[in-house]
Design a protein around this motif. Sequence first.
Motif, PDB file in Angstrom:
ATOM      1  N   ARG A  52       0.804  -1.217   0.000  1.00  0.00           N
ATOM      2  CA  ARG A  52       0.000   0.000   0.000  1.00  0.00           C
ATOM      3  C   ARG A  52       0.843   1.276   0.000  1.00  0.00           C
ATOM      4  O   ARG A  52       0.311   2.376  -0.161  1.00  0.00           O
ATOM      5  CB  ARG A  52      -0.947   0.011   1.202  1.00  0.00           C
ATOM      6  CG  ARG A  52      -1.928  -1.159   1.198  1.00  0.00           C
ATOM      7  CD  ARG A  52      -3.006  -1.002   2.246  1.00  0.00           C
ATOM      8  NE  ARG A  52      -3.802   0.219   2.014  1.00  0.00           N
ATOM      9  CZ  ARG A  52      -4.900   0.529   2.701  1.00  0.00           C
ATOM     10  NH1 ARG A  52      -5.318  -0.281   3.654  1.00  0.00           N
ATOM     11  NH2 ARG A  52      -5.564   1.638   2.447  1.00  0.00           N
ATOM     12  N   PHE A  53       2.150   1.157   0.217  1.00  0.00           N
ATOM     13  CA  PHE A  53       3.001   2.339   0.308  1.00  0.00           C
ATOM     14  C   PHE A  53       3.535   2.755  -1.061  1.00  0.00           C
ATOM     15  O   PHE A  53       4.097   1.922  -1.790  1.00  0.00           O
ATOM     16  CB  PHE A  53       4.183   2.070   1.252  1.00  0.00           C
ATOM     17  CG  PHE A  53       3.780   1.976   2.692  1.00  0.00           C
ATOM     18  CD1 PHE A  53       3.601   3.135   3.445  1.00  0.00           C
ATOM     19  CD2 PHE A  53       3.544   0.754   3.290  1.00  0.00           C
ATOM     20  CE1 PHE A  53       3.209   3.063   4.775  1.00  0.00           C
ATOM     21  CE2 PHE A  53       3.149   0.675   4.618  1.00  0.00           C
ATOM     22  CZ  PHE A  53       2.985   1.831   5.363  1.00  0.00           C
ATOM     23  N   VAL A  54       3.378   4.037  -1.375  1.00  0.00           N
ATOM     24  CA  VAL A  54       3.823   4.524  -2.690  1.00  0.00           C
ATOM     25  C   VAL A  54       5.328   4.336  -2.871  1.00  0.00           C
ATOM     26  O   VAL A  54       5.792   4.145  -3.997  1.00  0.00           O
ATOM     27  CB  VAL A  54       3.441   6.006  -2.903  1.00  0.00           C
ATOM     28  CG1 VAL A  54       1.924   6.185  -2.895  1.00  0.00           C
ATOM     29  CG2 VAL A  54       4.076   6.903  -1.846  1.00  0.00           C
ATOM     30  N   GLU A  55       6.086   4.338  -1.776  1.00  0.00           N
ATOM     31  CA  GLU A  55       7.542   4.219  -1.894  1.00  0.00           C
ATOM     32  C   GLU A  55       7.970   2.867  -2.474  1.00  0.00           C
ATOM     33  O   GLU A  55       9.068   2.750  -3.022  1.00  0.00           O
ATOM     34  CB  GLU A  55       8.212   4.412  -0.531  1.00  0.00           C
ATOM     35  CG  GLU A  55       8.198   5.852  -0.035  1.00  0.00           C
ATOM     36  CD  GLU A  55       6.877   6.257   0.610  1.00  0.00           C
ATOM     37  OE1 GLU A  55       5.947   5.415   0.678  1.00  0.00           O
ATOM     38  OE2 GLU A  55       6.764   7.417   1.045  1.00  0.00           O
ATOM     39  N   PHE A  56       7.121   1.839  -2.321  1.00  0.00           N
ATOM     40  CA  PHE A  56       7.491   0.533  -2.853  1.00  0.00           C
ATOM     41  C   PHE A  56       7.041   0.334  -4.300  1.00  0.00           C
ATOM     42  O   PHE A  56       7.391  -0.671  -4.923  1.00  0.00           O
ATOM     43  CB  PHE A  56       6.912  -0.593  -1.975  1.00  0.00           C
ATOM     44  CG  PHE A  56       7.638  -0.754  -0.672  1.00  0.00           C
ATOM     45  CD1 PHE A  56       8.841  -1.447  -0.612  1.00  0.00           C
ATOM     46  CD2 PHE A  56       7.134  -0.195   0.495  1.00  0.00           C
ATOM     47  CE1 PHE A  56       9.520  -1.583   0.586  1.00  0.00           C
ATOM     48  CE2 PHE A  56       7.812  -0.328   1.697  1.00  0.00           C
ATOM     49  CZ  PHE A  56       9.005  -1.022   1.745  1.00  0.00           C
ATOM     50  N   ALA A  57       6.274   1.278  -4.823  1.00  0.00           N
ATOM     51  CA  ALA A  57       5.738   1.111  -6.184  1.00  0.00           C
ATOM     52  C   ALA A  57       6.839   0.832  -7.213  1.00  0.00           C
ATOM     53  O   ALA A  57       6.704  -0.097  -8.025  1.00  0.00           O
ATOM     54  CB  ALA A  57       4.892   2.322  -6.565  1.00  0.00           C
ATOM     55  N   PRO A  58       7.936   1.600  -7.205  1.00  0.00           N
ATOM     56  CA  PRO A  58       8.962   1.324  -8.227  1.00  0.00           C
ATOM     57  C   PRO A  58       9.544  -0.089  -8.122  1.00  0.00           C
ATOM     58  O   PRO A  58      10.007  -0.643  -9.114  1.00  0.00           O
ATOM     59  CB  PRO A  58      10.047   2.368  -7.927  1.00  0.00           C
ATOM     60  CG  PRO A  58       9.389   3.422  -7.107  1.00  0.00           C
ATOM     61  CD  PRO A  58       8.303   2.734  -6.339  1.00  0.00           C
ATOM     62  N   ALA A  59       9.498  -0.659  -6.908  1.00  0.00           N
ATOM     63  CA  ALA A  59      10.080  -1.991  -6.702  1.00  0.00           C
ATOM     64  C   ALA A  59       9.120  -3.120  -7.066  1.00  0.00           C
ATOM     65  O   ALA A  59       9.564  -4.225  -7.386  1.00  0.00           O
ATOM     66  CB  ALA A  59      10.518  -2.146  -5.247  1.00  0.00           C
ATOM     67  N   ILE A  60       7.810  -2.867  -7.003  1.00  0.00           N
ATOM     68  CA  ILE A  60       6.874  -3.998  -7.154  1.00  0.00           C
ATOM     69  C   ILE A  60       5.862  -3.843  -8.278  1.00  0.00           C
ATOM     70  O   ILE A  60       5.221  -4.826  -8.652  1.00  0.00           O
ATOM     71  CB  ILE A  60       6.120  -4.287  -5.833  1.00  0.00           C
ATOM     72  CG1 ILE A  60       5.193  -3.139  -5.444  1.00  0.00           C
ATOM     73  CG2 ILE A  60       7.103  -4.603  -4.716  1.00  0.00           C
ATOM     74  CD1 ILE A  60       4.320  -3.453  -4.218  1.00  0.00           C
ATOM     75  N   GLU A  61       5.684  -2.645  -8.818  1.00  0.00           N
ATOM     76  CA  GLU A  61       4.663  -2.458  -9.856  1.00  0.00           C
ATOM     77  C   GLU A  61       4.815  -3.510 -10.942  1.00  0.00           C
ATOM     78  O   GLU A  61       5.921  -3.771 -11.407  1.00  0.00           O
ATOM     79  CB  GLU A  61       4.757  -1.056 -10.464  1.00  0.00           C
ATOM     80  CG  GLU A  61       3.784  -0.092  -9.834  1.00  0.00           C
ATOM     81  CD  GLU A  61       3.924   1.325 -10.351  1.00  0.00           C
ATOM     82  OE1 GLU A  61       2.902   2.003 -10.446  1.00  0.00           O
ATOM     83  OE2 GLU A  61       5.055   1.748 -10.654  1.00  0.00           O
ATOM     84  N   GLY A  62       3.679  -4.065 -11.337  1.00  0.00           N
ATOM     85  CA  GLY A  62       3.680  -5.078 -12.384  1.00  0.00           C
ATOM     86  C   GLY A  62       3.680  -6.502 -11.869  1.00  0.00           C
ATOM     87  O   GLY A  62       3.569  -7.431 -12.657  1.00  0.00           O
ATOM     88  N   PHE A  63       3.736  -6.682 -10.545  1.00  0.00           N
ATOM     89  CA  PHE A  63       3.762  -8.057 -10.005  1.00  0.00           C
ATOM     90  C   PHE A  63       2.521  -8.843 -10.417  1.00  0.00           C
ATOM     91  O   PHE A  63       2.546 -10.067 -10.484  1.00  0.00           O
ATOM     92  CB  PHE A  63       3.899  -8.050  -8.474  1.00  0.00           C
ATOM     93  CG  PHE A  63       2.671  -7.585  -7.740  1.00  0.00           C
ATOM     94  CD1 PHE A  63       1.610  -8.458  -7.520  1.00  0.00           C
ATOM     95  CD2 PHE A  63       2.563  -6.281  -7.276  1.00  0.00           C
ATOM     96  CE1 PHE A  63       0.458  -8.036  -6.852  1.00  0.00           C
ATOM     97  CE2 PHE A  63       1.421  -5.857  -6.617  1.00  0.00           C
ATOM     98  CZ  PHE A  63       0.363  -6.728  -6.405  1.00  0.00           C
ATOM     99  N   TRP A  64       1.443  -8.130 -10.689  1.00  0.00           N
ATOM    100  CA  TRP A  64       0.171  -8.770 -11.028  1.00  0.00           C
ATOM    101  C   TRP A  64       0.165  -9.325 -12.457  1.00  0.00           C
ATOM    102  O   TRP A  64      -0.777  -9.989 -12.860  1.00  0.00           O
ATOM    103  CB  TRP A  64      -0.981  -7.761 -10.870  1.00  0.00           C
ATOM    104  CG  TRP A  64      -0.690  -6.489 -11.591  1.00  0.00           C
ATOM    105  CD1 TRP A  64      -0.896  -6.236 -12.921  1.00  0.00           C
ATOM    106  CD2 TRP A  64      -0.132  -5.293 -11.033  1.00  0.00           C
ATOM    107  NE1 TRP A  64      -0.483  -4.965 -13.225  1.00  0.00           N
ATOM    108  CE2 TRP A  64      -0.010  -4.360 -12.084  1.00  0.00           C
ATOM    109  CE3 TRP A  64       0.275  -4.925  -9.745  1.00  0.00           C
ATOM    110  CZ2 TRP A  64       0.507  -3.072 -11.892  1.00  0.00           C
ATOM    111  CZ3 TRP A  64       0.787  -3.650  -9.554  1.00  0.00           C
ATOM    112  CH2 TRP A  64       0.900  -2.738 -10.616  1.00  0.00           C
ATOM    113  N   ALA A  65       1.176  -9.027 -13.219  1.00  0.00           N
ATOM    114  CA  ALA A  65       1.196  -9.445 -14.627  1.00  0.00           C
ATOM    115  C   ALA A  65       2.129 -10.627 -14.848  1.00  0.00           C
ATOM    116  O   ALA A  65       2.689 -10.801 -15.920  1.00  0.00           O
ATOM    117  CB  ALA A  65       1.606  -8.262 -15.506  1.00  0.00           C
ATOM    118  N   GLU A  66       2.284 -11.460 -13.792  1.00  0.00           N
ATOM    119  CA  GLU A  66       3.254 -12.547 -13.889  1.00  0.00           C
ATOM    120  C   GLU A  66       2.611 -13.888 -14.214  1.00  0.00           C
ATOM    121  O   GLU A  66       3.276 -14.910 -14.251  1.00  0.00           O
ATOM    122  CB  GLU A  66       4.077 -12.611 -12.589  1.00  0.00           C
ATOM    123  CG  GLU A  66       5.099 -11.475 -12.551  1.00  0.00           C
ATOM    124  CD  GLU A  66       5.680 -11.208 -11.164  1.00  0.00           C
ATOM    125  OE1 GLU A  66       5.491 -12.046 -10.276  1.00  0.00           O
ATOM    126  OE2 GLU A  66       6.304 -10.139 -10.999  1.00  0.00           O
ATOM    127  N   GLY A  67       1.305 -13.906 -14.469  1.00  0.00           N
ATOM    128  CA  GLY A  67       0.639 -15.142 -14.849  1.00  0.00           C
ATOM    129  C   GLY A  67      -0.231 -14.929 -16.071  1.00  0.00           C
ATOM    130  O   GLY A  67      -0.292 -13.830 -16.620  1.00  0.00           O
TER     131      GLY A  67
END
Length: 299
Positions: A52-67
């Motif tokens: 939920r933290f915006v600071e982690f967005a650059p590290a995790i964005e796109g994780f939902w597109a792995e399947g």
Amino acid sequence: MGDYHVHLHPHEPRPEHGPPPGEYPPGHVDAFVERALSRGATEVGFTEHLYRFVEFAPAIEGFWAEGARQDLTEQSRQMYYDELNLHLDRYVEAVTGARDRGLPVRLGMEVDWFPAHADRIADILAQYPFDFLVGSVHWVGEWALDHPAVTYEYERRGVRRAYEDYFALVTELAEAGLVQVLGHADVVKKFGHRCEQEPVDLYERLVAAVVRGGIAIEVNSAGLRKRIAEPYPAPTLLRMFHAAGVPITLASDAHEPHEAADRFDDITRYARAAGYREQLAFAVGGAARLVPLSDPDVR
Ligand SMILES: [Zn+2]
Ligand SMILES: [Zn+2]
């Protein structure tokens, strides 16, 4: 006795009451602490959701597109952006500020297991003064397995396969060296799905990984508030953790003040029935020590 799994903001769609996401008005942290103390807890460890933290967005964005599943991908993407509304500095300040005012609180985070993104997540976590970290699996690839909108995936995939996919990830997380506590170890049961035969083979692999990882697990009362109506982890799994010498924390997984230390007498009895007489406590700065697990029937 600590409650080492407490959130300061509910999920979307959020209730009418309470502050907007990312805001911590005076008395907000206090309300969680007061309720937890009233139920016998002596300490509250806050563990807001990492995703939920915006600071982690650059590290995790796109994780939902792995399947491959477009419907699950889209639901996860939508949910991610709907809940991307917290800021690390404000959160850390709210908790450490409460500590500086004398409240018995610890700074933690509920760290999602996104294997492909773990190194970048660890780099960001290292920049903040966390006392402890809880690690949880909420996504199996593109599937948000504990979200009520996509429970049909249990039927599509098959319950045993869902358990296998979930346990493979949580077993990997247990020895990744990222966290000190494993969150809601068998959350895959949340909506009441059970394997025809209890998946003791999956439990065995998880327990071995937790031992190798040298981490604790939590006895989490949130399962009592869900359809499964059973704490995490299941009695068999908790007994296996105890037999292997794995320490526990107690956890409510509260998202609102009234849930802080929820059903702690019940989960204390539950842990004692599995053989536990001690629990882990975290000092400011992260030192962990075992303290007695009280007996709610002898006070
Ligand atoms: Zn969780
Ligand atoms: Zn949680």
